[in-house]
Scaffold this active site. Structure first.
Site, PDB file in Angstrom:
ATOM      1  N   ASP A 118       0.822  -1.222   0.000  1.00  0.00           N
ATOM      2  CA  ASP A 118       0.000   0.000   0.000  1.00  0.00           C
ATOM      3  C   ASP A 118       0.850   1.264   0.000  1.00  0.00           C
ATOM      4  O   ASP A 118       0.654   2.160  -0.826  1.00  0.00           O
ATOM      5  CB  ASP A 118      -0.911   0.052   1.239  1.00  0.00           C
ATOM      6  CG  ASP A 118      -2.097  -0.897   1.120  1.00  0.00           C
ATOM      7  OD1 ASP A 118      -2.442  -1.297   0.001  1.00  0.00           O
ATOM      8  OD2 ASP A 118      -2.679  -1.223   2.176  1.00  0.00           O
ATOM      9  N   ASP A 133      -7.443   2.962  12.787  1.00  0.00           N
ATOM     10  CA  ASP A 133      -6.147   3.638  12.687  1.00  0.00           C
ATOM     11  C   ASP A 133      -6.238   5.006  12.015  1.00  0.00           C
ATOM     12  O   ASP A 133      -5.544   5.937  12.395  1.00  0.00           O
ATOM     13  CB  ASP A 133      -5.137   2.744  11.954  1.00  0.00           C
ATOM     14  CG  ASP A 133      -4.765   1.525  12.793  1.00  0.00           C
ATOM     15  OD1 ASP A 133      -4.811   1.631  14.027  1.00  0.00           O
ATOM     16  OD2 ASP A 133      -4.439   0.479  12.211  1.00  0.00           O
ATOM     17  N   ARG A 176      -0.215   4.238  17.306  1.00  0.00           N
ATOM     18  CA  ARG A 176      -0.607   5.223  16.294  1.00  0.00           C
ATOM     19  C   ARG A 176      -0.426   6.682  16.709  1.00  0.00           C
ATOM     20  O   ARG A 176       0.076   7.481  15.920  1.00  0.00           O
ATOM     21  CB  ARG A 176      -2.043   4.975  15.820  1.00  0.00           C
ATOM     22  CG  ARG A 176      -2.209   3.704  14.982  1.00  0.00           C
ATOM     23  CD  ARG A 176      -1.340   3.737  13.732  1.00  0.00           C
ATOM     24  NE  ARG A 176      -1.580   2.596  12.867  1.00  0.00           N
ATOM     25  CZ  ARG A 176      -0.889   1.467  12.858  1.00  0.00           C
ATOM     26  NH1 ARG A 176       0.129   1.308  13.696  1.00  0.00           N
ATOM     27  NH2 ARG A 176      -1.180   0.491  12.021  1.00  0.00           N
ATOM     28  N   SER A 235      -3.681  -9.213   6.975  1.00  0.00           N
ATOM     29  CA  SER A 235      -3.308  -7.832   7.249  1.00  0.00           C
ATOM     30  C   SER A 235      -2.715  -7.797   8.668  1.00  0.00           C
ATOM     31  O   SER A 235      -3.379  -8.125   9.639  1.00  0.00           O
ATOM     32  CB  SER A 235      -4.546  -6.944   7.148  1.00  0.00           C
ATOM     33  OG  SER A 235      -4.313  -5.736   7.820  1.00  0.00           O
TER      34      SER A 235
HETATM   35  N1  ARG Z   1      -8.195  -3.986  15.812  1.00  0.00           N
HETATM   36  C1  ARG Z   1      -6.993  -3.439  16.345  1.00  0.00           C
HETATM   37  C2  ARG Z   1      -7.154  -1.971  16.546  1.00  0.00           C
HETATM   38  O1  ARG Z   1      -8.053  -1.376  16.061  1.00  0.00           O
HETATM   39  C3  ARG Z   1      -5.790  -3.779  15.482  1.00  0.00           C
HETATM   40  C4  ARG Z   1      -5.714  -3.019  14.220  1.00  0.00           C
HETATM   41  C5  ARG Z   1      -4.565  -3.438  13.380  1.00  0.00           C
HETATM   42  N2  ARG Z   1      -4.273  -2.445  12.373  1.00  0.00           N
HETATM   43  C6  ARG Z   1      -3.946  -2.719  11.136  1.00  0.00           C
HETATM   44  N3  ARG Z   1      -3.746  -1.716  10.344  1.00  0.00           N
HETATM   45  N4  ARG Z   1      -3.834  -3.930  10.685  1.00  0.00           N
HETATM   46  O2  ARG Z   1      -6.359  -1.390  17.233  1.00  0.00           O
END
Ligand code: ARG
Length: 427
Positions: free
Chosen positions: A35, A145, A116, A202
């Site tokens: 990406d 995110d 993040r 992912s």
């Molecule tokens: N569900 C978790 C969260 O919202 C993990 C997210 C993982 N992020 C990703 N871009 N794969 O914090």
């Protein structure tokens, strides 16, 4: 002319979204994956803009940052800054999470949610330093995110705008791969268990854990396939020999393992390694995302699976019944705010003051026995334990505690409940 990228930009919805005409120099949060590599080319092409990349090391295992940097430069980035933020992440983000026993939805130790705001804060700093007008990230429009990153940028740097190409370019994975081929972007082949051509999971990971989403994980009736576990040994394959690890805390912060004092990053890495070996920290989690969706994640968080229960145990040992009844409510609120991307919300800081205050007493050592996926507390010791073995013992009476006082206590303590019960059972 190529079909990609689609020309024309969607209308802006939020004030912090960049107006394409004003995008000249972009700070791209770059991971080296498909990406963000496609984004790197796509931004240069679609906005006729310069791109500076930032790659943040939060302790994701197995990354080669030199390779990532070289790839960014090869794809036309003006520069690619690699920042080792592990120490700051551990000290300023994981530590407060430990003090708040932070678990969202009862099982998710928030590693991504904690990472993040730090990544976005660093993006702001580097964007300002490199004279960028815009920050670009690779989040989709369906996850948490994007909320965490954009809320951070909009809070800390109202002068900077953001773009989220993956959210708007309407390319699927196949189209991204085609775009990458056309533009000479090297693509990893996903061989191994999944076989080539299979969509990869992912993944997001750092010092505090790893998450996997996608593929069969989206089928709630599908039990975990073993190829998803790249960090934690599946419990069935873990050694048939237990290990007890002693976790030492000072004022709520882990400072030692098995009697050896360690810097926090090393301690977390070592705890992860020990836990992973014994199969602890696998969480198969259904989660209420902040953007409304309910999603399943597979988490591997071996360090958190040792340290969080040890911390909670020690905290309860040194706390009074009243503190122990009250704090979980605040812990839950803390976890929710951080999950929801509101790291910079003053309530989080207010809560941290309380967390720090309680954690002043959280000093001592907890023994955690690890065996095939289980982490069970077996020993506790603390100079601050609100515990007196002679008082608690069945054998003794007297001193601070008088057993003969108990009946009077019971009579008064149960008074209203007894009266109410009688009223409800009059006939
Ligand atoms: N569900 C978790 C969260 O919202 C993990 C997210 C993982 N992020 C990703 N871009 N794969 O914090």
């Amino acid at each position: 002319m190529s079909e990609h990228p689609p020309r024309g930009f969607p209308p802006r919805t939020a004030s912090y979204e960049a107006d394409p005409e004003h995008v000249h120099r972009v700070l791209l949060l770059y991971s080296g994956g498909l990406d963000t590599s496609v984004m790197l080319k796509w931004i240069q092409e679609s906005y006729d803009a310069k791109v500076v990349c930032l790659t943040v090391n939060l302790g994701q295992p197995g990354e080669d940052y030199e390779v990532i940097r070289a790839k960014a430069l090869e794809l036309g980035a003006l520069d690619c800054h690699v920042v080792d933020a592990r120490e700051e992440f551990a000290r300023e983000y994981i530590t407060p999470a430990i003090k708040a026993n932070a678990l969202y939805g009862g099982g998710y130790p928030l590693f991504t949610a904690l990472g993040r705001p730090l990544i976005a804060k660093l993006a702001v700093e580097h964007a300002r330093r490199s004279g960028c007008d815009t920050i670009a990230h690779g989040c989709t429009g369906k996850g948490n995110d994007q909320v965490r990153i954009e809320a951070t940028v909009a809070t800390l740097a109202p002068e900077l705008k953001t773009i989220a190409p993956v959210r708007s370019w309407q390319m699927g994975r196949e189209e991204e791969i085609a775009y990458a081929r056309e533009h000479g972007i090297p693509i990893k082949t996903f061989s191994g268990q999944s076989g080539s051509g299979t969509v990869p999971y992912s993944i997001d990971d750092n010092l505090w854990g790893r998450s996997s989403e996608g593929r069969w994980i989206e089928d709630l009736e599908h039990a975990p396939e073993e190829d998803v576990f790249q960090l934690v040994t599946p419990p069935e394959q873990a050694p048939d020999k237990h290990q007890t690890v002693q976790v030492e805390f000072e004022r709520g912060v882990p400072v030692g393992l098995d009697g050896e004092r360690l810097e926090l990053v090393e301690l977390l890495e070592r705890a992860a390694e020990i836990g992973a070996r014994h199969g602890v920290g696998i969480v198969d989690h259904i989660e209420d995302r902040i953007v409304g969706l309910k999603v399943r994640d597979i988490y591997e968080a071996p360090a958190a699976a040792i340290i969080l229960p040890a911390h909670r145990e020690l905290e309860q040992l040194v706390g009074t019944i009243h503190q122990n009844q009250f704090k979980p409510q605040l812990d839950r609120q803390w976890a929710y705010l951080v999950y929801a991307g509101l790291w910079w919300e003053p309530l989080r800081c207010d809560l941290d003051v309380y967390m720090d205050s309680v954690n002043e007493q959280v000093t001592g050592t907890i023994g955690v026995k690890l065996y095939r996926g289980g982490a069970r507390i077996v020993t506790r010791s603390s100079p601050n334990a609100v515990y007196d073995a002679s008082l608690a013992s069945f054998a003794q009476s007297g001193g601070l505690f008088s057993q003969t006082a108990s009946p009077g206590f019971i009579e008064l303590f149960s008074l209203q409940s007894r009266m109410a019960w009688r009223l409800r059972n009059r006939s």
